[in-house]
Design a protein around this motif. Structure first.
Motif, PDB file in Angstrom:
ATOM      1  N   ALA A  50       0.846  -1.205   0.000  1.00  0.00           N
ATOM      2  CA  ALA A  50       0.000   0.000   0.000  1.00  0.00           C
ATOM      3  C   ALA A  50       0.874   1.244   0.000  1.00  0.00           C
ATOM      4  N   VAL A  51       1.972   1.178   0.723  1.00  0.00           N
ATOM      5  CA  VAL A  51       2.873   2.333   0.816  1.00  0.00           C
ATOM      6  C   VAL A  51       3.595   2.552  -0.516  1.00  0.00           C
ATOM      7  N   GLY A  52       4.052   1.462  -1.126  1.00  0.00           N
ATOM      8  CA  GLY A  52       4.750   1.566  -2.408  1.00  0.00           C
ATOM      9  C   GLY A  52       3.796   1.657  -3.597  1.00  0.00           C
ATOM     10  N   GLY A  53       2.505   1.517  -3.342  1.00  0.00           N
ATOM     11  CA  GLY A  53       1.520   1.579  -4.416  1.00  0.00           C
ATOM     12  C   GLY A  53       1.622   0.411  -5.389  1.00  0.00           C
ATOM     13  N   GLN A  54       2.173  -0.711  -4.927  1.00  0.00           N
ATOM     14  CA  GLN A  54       2.327  -1.842  -5.836  1.00  0.00           C
ATOM     15  C   GLN A  54       1.166  -2.825  -5.742  1.00  0.00           C
ATOM     16  N   GLN A  55       0.596  -3.150  -6.901  1.00  0.00           N
ATOM     17  CA  GLN A  55      -0.463  -4.159  -7.029  1.00  0.00           C
ATOM     18  C   GLN A  55      -1.783  -3.750  -6.362  1.00  0.00           C
ATOM     19  N   VAL A  56      -1.902  -2.492  -5.957  1.00  0.00           N
ATOM     20  CA  VAL A  56      -3.139  -2.059  -5.301  1.00  0.00           C
ATOM     21  C   VAL A  56      -4.295  -2.084  -6.317  1.00  0.00           C
ATOM     22  N   GLU A  57      -4.004  -1.594  -7.529  1.00  0.00           N
ATOM     23  CA  GLU A  57      -4.996  -1.643  -8.619  1.00  0.00           C
ATOM     24  C   GLU A  57      -5.404  -3.074  -8.926  1.00  0.00           C
ATOM     25  N   LEU A  58      -4.381  -3.928  -8.992  1.00  0.00           N
ATOM     26  CA  LEU A  58      -4.639  -5.330  -9.320  1.00  0.00           C
ATOM     27  C   LEU A  58      -5.542  -5.966  -8.264  1.00  0.00           C
ATOM     28  N   LEU A  59      -5.305  -5.604  -7.000  1.00  0.00           N
ATOM     29  CA  LEU A  59      -6.154  -6.131  -5.930  1.00  0.00           C
ATOM     30  C   LEU A  59      -7.617  -5.759  -6.191  1.00  0.00           C
ATOM     31  N   ALA A  60      -7.842  -4.494  -6.545  1.00  0.00           N
ATOM     32  CA  ALA A  60      -9.212  -4.069  -6.857  1.00  0.00           C
ATOM     33  C   ALA A  60      -9.768  -4.889  -8.026  1.00  0.00           C
ATOM     34  N   ASP A  61      -8.914  -5.114  -9.043  1.00  0.00           N
ATOM     35  CA  ASP A  61      -9.348  -5.909 -10.202  1.00  0.00           C
ATOM     36  C   ASP A  61      -9.755  -7.326  -9.803  1.00  0.00           C
ATOM     37  N   LEU A  62      -9.084  -7.871  -8.792  1.00  0.00           N
ATOM     38  CA  LEU A  62      -9.391  -9.243  -8.366  1.00  0.00           C
ATOM     39  C   LEU A  62     -10.621  -9.288  -7.464  1.00  0.00           C
ATOM     40  N   LEU A  63     -10.841  -8.213  -6.719  1.00  0.00           N
ATOM     41  CA  LEU A  63     -11.987  -8.201  -5.799  1.00  0.00           C
ATOM     42  C   LEU A  63     -13.299  -7.989  -6.552  1.00  0.00           C
ATOM     43  N   VAL A  64     -13.247  -7.139  -7.576  1.00  0.00           N
ATOM     44  CA  VAL A  64     -14.483  -6.763  -8.287  1.00  0.00           C
ATOM     45  C   VAL A  64     -15.269  -7.976  -8.823  1.00  0.00           C
ATOM     46  N   PRO A  65     -14.609  -8.951  -9.479  1.00  0.00           N
ATOM     47  CA  PRO A  65     -15.386 -10.088 -10.002  1.00  0.00           C
ATOM     48  C   PRO A  65     -16.081 -10.907  -8.913  1.00  0.00           C
ATOM     49  N   LEU A  66     -15.649 -10.730  -7.655  1.00  0.00           N
ATOM     50  CA  LEU A  66     -16.265 -11.484  -6.566  1.00  0.00           C
ATOM     51  C   LEU A  66     -17.519 -10.793  -6.021  1.00  0.00           C
ATOM     52  N   LEU A  67     -17.787  -9.590  -6.532  1.00  0.00           N
ATOM     53  CA  LEU A  67     -18.983  -8.860  -6.101  1.00  0.00           C
ATOM     54  C   LEU A  67     -20.178  -9.246  -6.956  1.00  0.00           C
ATOM     55  N   PRO A  68     -21.375  -9.124  -6.397  1.00  0.00           N
ATOM     56  CA  PRO A  68     -22.565  -9.447  -7.202  1.00  0.00           C
ATOM     57  C   PRO A  68     -22.848  -8.366  -8.257  1.00  0.00           C
ATOM     58  N   GLU A  69     -23.541  -8.759  -9.310  1.00  0.00           N
ATOM     59  CA  GLU A  69     -24.007  -7.767 -10.280  1.00  0.00           C
ATOM     60  C   GLU A  69     -24.993  -6.856  -9.579  1.00  0.00           C
ATOM     61  N   SER A  70     -24.757  -5.559  -9.701  1.00  0.00           N
ATOM     62  CA  SER A  70     -25.609  -4.597  -8.992  1.00  0.00           C
ATOM     63  C   SER A  70     -25.286  -3.202  -9.473  1.00  0.00           C
ATOM     64  N   PRO A  71     -26.291  -2.328  -9.493  1.00  0.00           N
ATOM     65  CA  PRO A  71     -25.973  -0.921  -9.743  1.00  0.00           C
ATOM     66  C   PRO A  71     -25.207  -0.352  -8.549  1.00  0.00           C
ATOM     67  N   ALA A  72     -24.641   0.847  -8.698  1.00  0.00           N
ATOM     68  CA  ALA A  72     -23.890   1.467  -7.610  1.00  0.00           C
ATOM     69  C   ALA A  72     -24.759   1.594  -6.372  1.00  0.00           C
ATOM     70  N   LEU A  73     -24.150   1.418  -5.191  1.00  0.00           N
ATOM     71  CA  LEU A  73     -24.892   1.463  -3.939  1.00  0.00           C
ATOM     72  C   LEU A  73     -24.844   2.849  -3.294  1.00  0.00           C
ATOM     73  N   TYR A  74     -23.832   3.613  -3.656  1.00  0.00           N
ATOM     74  CA  TYR A  74     -23.653   4.957  -3.089  1.00  0.00           C
ATOM     75  C   TYR A  74     -23.493   5.959  -4.219  1.00  0.00           C
ATOM     76  N   PRO A  75     -23.868   7.224  -3.979  1.00  0.00           N
ATOM     77  CA  PRO A  75     -23.671   8.243  -5.012  1.00  0.00           C
ATOM     78  C   PRO A  75     -22.187   8.388  -5.324  1.00  0.00           C
ATOM     79  N   GLU A  76     -21.881   8.686  -6.570  1.00  0.00           N
ATOM     80  CA  GLU A  76     -20.489   8.861  -6.965  1.00  0.00           C
ATOM     81  C   GLU A  76     -19.895  10.030  -6.179  1.00  0.00           C
ATOM     82  N   GLY A  77     -18.654   9.894  -5.756  1.00  0.00           N
ATOM     83  CA  GLY A  77     -18.024  10.976  -5.008  1.00  0.00           C
ATOM     84  C   GLY A  77     -18.043  10.726  -3.513  1.00  0.00           C
TER      85      GLY A  77
END
Ligand SMILES: Nc1nc2c(ncn2[C@@H]2O[C@H](COP(=O)(O)OP(=O)(O)OP(=O)(O)O)[C@@H](O)[C@H]2O)c(=O)[nH]1
Length: 316
Positions: free
Chosen positions: A170-197
């Protein structure tokens, strides 16, 4: 070939949204990782264990998904009523979220604390679990490889099927994006839950209290961190101020457990308390975007960790 062309004709995947929580022993790097994913300071970090008492959510907004991060307190063997409540919060969170990220620092061998959490995790059958090796900037690749193997092994021993095992810094900013990429497919199909921002839905008062607690924890030793709680009594805009020079009055109490702790918090001639006020005020002003007058008081709430009535009053 035919199937290929069908897939290509519909390249936009469904929008996904859901909740993830990071678990791990104190100091594993959960708050820092939450901040790195969200890209701003919402969870409170400190080099001292167990500073995250409230469930703070950070929200990652992406075109294809919305990932809501629930940052839970560290699970640990309960010694006090507060400890038990914290663990209850953790278990309730695990049952509700869509994915659990188990954070294990790369620079420390798996210890009893990690195994305790892993055993508890093994009991949660349904929720997918991702093993996240944190702080990879602190180790050489050999040590990292050994850690990855150890995590794979503990999964086999306890019957946990890791959806992924991923090293990040997290400090070096390494693979943080990739982590998000791996987590997203594990979420259910759904519209956004919170307003953008939206970055977090923590009430402002709780975040302000956390910032004060964080400043009060700086430089205090051993027992005291667990004895400090902060409650924001009120936040009111000062009347009769010119429109271009607003001022927000914040009154907050710092609670400690024993009279003997008062001196430590207040310091010689009030110097420490003043310092806590100055430091936290800067962070609060940055958070709220307005000048603040911060009025801090130190109060003794005797043995609040063991007293259900006090715990409720202090927000637990
Ligand atoms: N070098 C390095 N240090 C890190 C990294 N992530 C976190 N840390 C440090 O590790 C310490 C603990 O990080 P936190 O994010 O507060 O840990 P936590 O798991 O949220 O801790 P609790 O709130 O106590 O449960 C802090 O001093 C961080 O600066 C990282 O990627 N690299």
């Amino acid at each position: 070939m035919g199937a290929m062309s069908v897939r290509n004709s519909n390249p936009t995947p469904a929008h996904r949204a859901g909740f993830a929580c990071f678990v791990g022993r104190p100091n594993a790097g959960k708050s820092t990782l939450t901040n790195a994913l969200v890209g701003t300071k919402v969870a409170i970090t400190s080099s001292r264990p167990q500073t995250t008492r409230h469930t703070v959510r950070g929200i990652v907004h992406r075109p294809d998904a919305q990932l809501v991060l629930v940052d839970t307190p560290g699970l640990h063997k309960p010694r006090t009523l507060l400890g038990e409540r914290l663990n209850d919060v953790v278990r309730a969170t695990w049952a509700e979220v869509d994915v659990i990220g188990f954070c294990l620092p790369a620079d420390q061998k798996l210890g009893p604390g990690d195994k305790y959490i892993a055993k508890e995790l093994a009991e949660v059958r349904k929720t997918p679990k991702v093993a996240i090796v944190t702080k990879t900037d602190l180790v050489e690749s050999k040590q990292l490889a050994e850690q990855l193997i150890a995590i794979d092994q503990i999964g086999r021993e306890l019957g946990i099927e890791w959806a992924e095992i991923i090293p990040v810094s997290a400090v070096g900013g390494q693979q943080v994006e990739l982590l998000a990429d791996l987590l997203v497919p594990l979420l259910p199909e759904s519209p956004a839950l919170y307003p953008e921002g939206d970055l977090t839905d923590e009430p402002e008062q709780v975040m302000v209290a956390e910032l004060i607690r964080e400043a009060a924890l700086e430089g205090v030793r051993d027992e005291l961190p667990h004895s400090i709680a902060v409650v924001v009594e009120e936040m009111i805009p000062r009347e009769d101020r010119p429109k271009d020079r607003p001022l927000l009055d914040i009154h907050a109490n710092i609670y400690i457990e024993r009279t003997s702790q008062k001196g430590i918090i207040i310091g010689p001639k009030g110097s420490r308390l003043k310092d806590v006020g100055t430091k936290s005020r800067k962070h609060i002003e940055a958070l709220l975007g307005t000048p603040v007058f911060l009025d801090l008081h130190v109060k003794v709430a005797k043995d609040w960790q063991r007293d259900p009535k006090q715990l409720r009053k202090l927000g637990f």
